[in-house]
Motif scaffolding. Sequence first.
Motif, short mmCIF file in Angstrom:
data_model
loop_
_atom_site.label_atom_id
_atom_site.label_comp_id
_atom_site.label_asym_id
_atom_site.label_seq_id
_atom_site.Cartn_x
_atom_site.Cartn_y
_atom_site.Cartn_z
N PHE A 55 0.82 -1.21 0.00
CA PHE A 55 0.00 0.00 0.00
C PHE A 55 0.86 1.26 0.00
CE2 PHE A 55 -2.92 -3.16 1.94
CZ PHE A 55 -3.90 -3.10 0.96
N VAL A 56 2.12 1.15 0.42
CA VAL A 56 3.02 2.29 0.27
C VAL A 56 3.31 2.54 -1.20
CG1 VAL A 56 5.34 3.16 0.78
CG2 VAL A 56 4.05 1.93 2.54
N ALA A 57 3.53 1.46 -1.95
CA ALA A 57 3.86 1.59 -3.37
C ALA A 57 2.63 1.87 -4.23
CB ALA A 57 4.56 0.32 -3.85
N ALA A 58 1.51 1.17 -3.95
CA ALA A 58 0.34 1.28 -4.81
C ALA A 58 -0.67 2.31 -4.32
CB ALA A 58 -0.35 -0.09 -4.91
N GLY A 59 -0.51 2.82 -3.13
CA GLY A 59 -1.47 3.77 -2.59
C GLY A 59 -2.51 3.08 -1.73
N ARG A 60 -3.04 3.81 -0.77
CA ARG A 60 -4.02 3.24 0.15
C ARG A 60 -5.36 3.05 -0.56
NH1 ARG A 60 -5.26 8.63 3.84
NH2 ARG A 60 -6.42 9.78 2.23
N PRO A 61 -6.23 2.17 -0.04
CA PRO A 61 -7.57 2.01 -0.61
C PRO A 61 -8.34 3.33 -0.56
CG PRO A 61 -7.06 0.18 0.84
CD PRO A 61 -5.96 1.17 1.02
N SER A 62 -9.27 3.48 -1.47
CA SER A 62 -9.98 4.75 -1.61
C SER A 62 -11.05 4.95 -0.54
CB SER A 62 -10.64 4.85 -2.99
OG SER A 62 -11.52 3.75 -3.20
N THR A 63 -11.58 3.88 0.02
CA THR A 63 -12.65 4.01 1.01
C THR A 63 -12.10 3.84 2.43
OG1 THR A 63 -13.19 1.64 0.95
CG2 THR A 63 -14.29 3.08 -0.65
#
Length: 468
Positions: A73-81
Motif C-alpha cells: 500500500f506504500v507503493a500502490a497507494g491506500r484504498p480509496s474508502t
Amino acid sequence: TGAPFFVGDLSLSVLDVLLVALGIPIAAAIAARLALRRVIISPLGVTRRVTPAAPSAWRLLPLLAGLAELGYFVAAGRPSTTGGQAIAFTTGVIVTMAGLVFAGPWLTMVCARGLAGRARRPAALLAARRLADDPRAGFRAVSGLVLGLFVATVAIGIITSFTKTNGGAVSYTAAQRSTLTESVVDFTGDTPATPVHALPAGLRARLLAVPGVTAIMIAHAGPGYGTPTVGPSATVSCTDLARFPAFGRCAPGATTAVIDDFAGDARSTPSGPLPGGGVDPAALARLPITSVSVATDGTRAAIERARTVLGTELPAPRRSGPITLAEGIALSGNVQRSQGYQRLADAVVLASLPIAGATLAVSVVSGLNERKRPFSLLRLAGAPLRTLRRVVTLETAVPLLAAAGGAIGVGFLTAYLFLRAQLSEPLTAPSAGYWGVVAVGILASLAIVASTLPVLTRITGPETARTD
C-alpha cells in the motif's frame, strides 16, 4: 480526548461481566485440553521425552507477508474508502504481530546456537543447549513482553510522528488560561451572522460581581468585518486591551486596535503591536458586538462562575460557548486530537508491559517446576547452585533481549509503512521517554526472573531427585 461522555458509556453490563468471568476459564480449559493431546504416555505410564523438531526459517513467512502487505500500500497507494483502509491496515498489522510470535522460536534458536558457539562457562553452555533443544519453550516465556513491546512501539511511532507533524504539544501562558471569551456571532463563509447591537442589561455588573473577575472587554465589528480580506478580526478599545495581554498590545498612540476574534486561531500572543482599528473610541460603542472577553485571576471558581454568567445570559443564537483562550487553542486544528493520541500511547504502554511482565513471571515459575528434578540431579552431581541460577537467567535473558530487539525493529518498520501509506508522513524518532519505558520494562522482566531464583534452593533438594 476532551470529549464529554456519560458514565453509562463506560459501564459494563451484567452480560459483559458474565462473558469475561466465564469465558476466560472456559477458554483456558479448552486450551489446556488441546495441549494435553500432545502428551504421549507409554504402556508403563512413563512419559516419553522426545526432542521436538527444530523450527525452520519458514516461520518468517507470516511476518514477511504482513510487512509485504503494508509495503504494497506504500507503493500502490491506500484504498480509496475508509472501510477498505481499515481492513487493509488492520489485517497487515495483525498478520505482522502474529508473524512476530510465529517467528520468535526460530530467532531464539539462532541466538541459542550463537551463544553455544561462544560459551566459555558451563552455565552458558547449559542454557544455550536447552534453548536450542526447545526454543519454543524459551520464547513462550517472553512472548507476552515481546507483544507488549511491539504494540507499544507501533503506537508510539505512529502517534509521535502524527503529533510532531500536526504541531506537537502547545504550552499556554497564564493569561491564555485565565481569559474567557464568548463569540456572539459566527463567521461562516464570506459573511458574518446577524450582528448583536446590545448586551443584556446588567451583564457587565454581574460579571464584575464574580469574585476573581478583573476586567471585561467588548469587541466590535470594525470596518470590513466579515469580508474575505478582513475576515473575523474585530476592533477593541486600547484602554480595554491593556487589561488583556493575551490578545496583544496596541501601537504607541493608538486608541483602538484590531484583534483576532476567534480564540483558537492564534497559538501565541502577537509579538509586535496590533494594527490600528481605524475607528474613533466614541463611535466604537455604536458598532455591532462580536464577542465578550473576561479577564480573571485564573482560579477555577472565577473561571467557571464567569463562564456560567456568559453562557446563560448572552444571546443564545449562533453562540459557540464561553471558553478560555487556552481551551480555544486546544480545540483548534489537531492540537487536542494529537494530545489525546499521546495519552492513548501512554495508556498502551502502561497497560501492555505490566500484563506482559505478569505473564513472564508465571512462565518462569512454571518452567522451574517442570525442571526441578533435572536441576536436583545436577546439584547432586556437584553443580553449584549459582551455576543453576545463571542457567535460568540466561535461558530467559537471551530470548528476551533477542526478541525485544526484533519486536522494536519490526514495530518501527510497521509504524513507518503505515505512516507512509495512510498519512504520507515520515517516521519521527520517539523521545527519550520511550526508551526509558523500554529499559524499565526489560529491567523489570529481569528483576522478575531474579525474584524466582530463590525457588531453586527449595525445589532442587535431594528429596526431589528420588524416584519411587
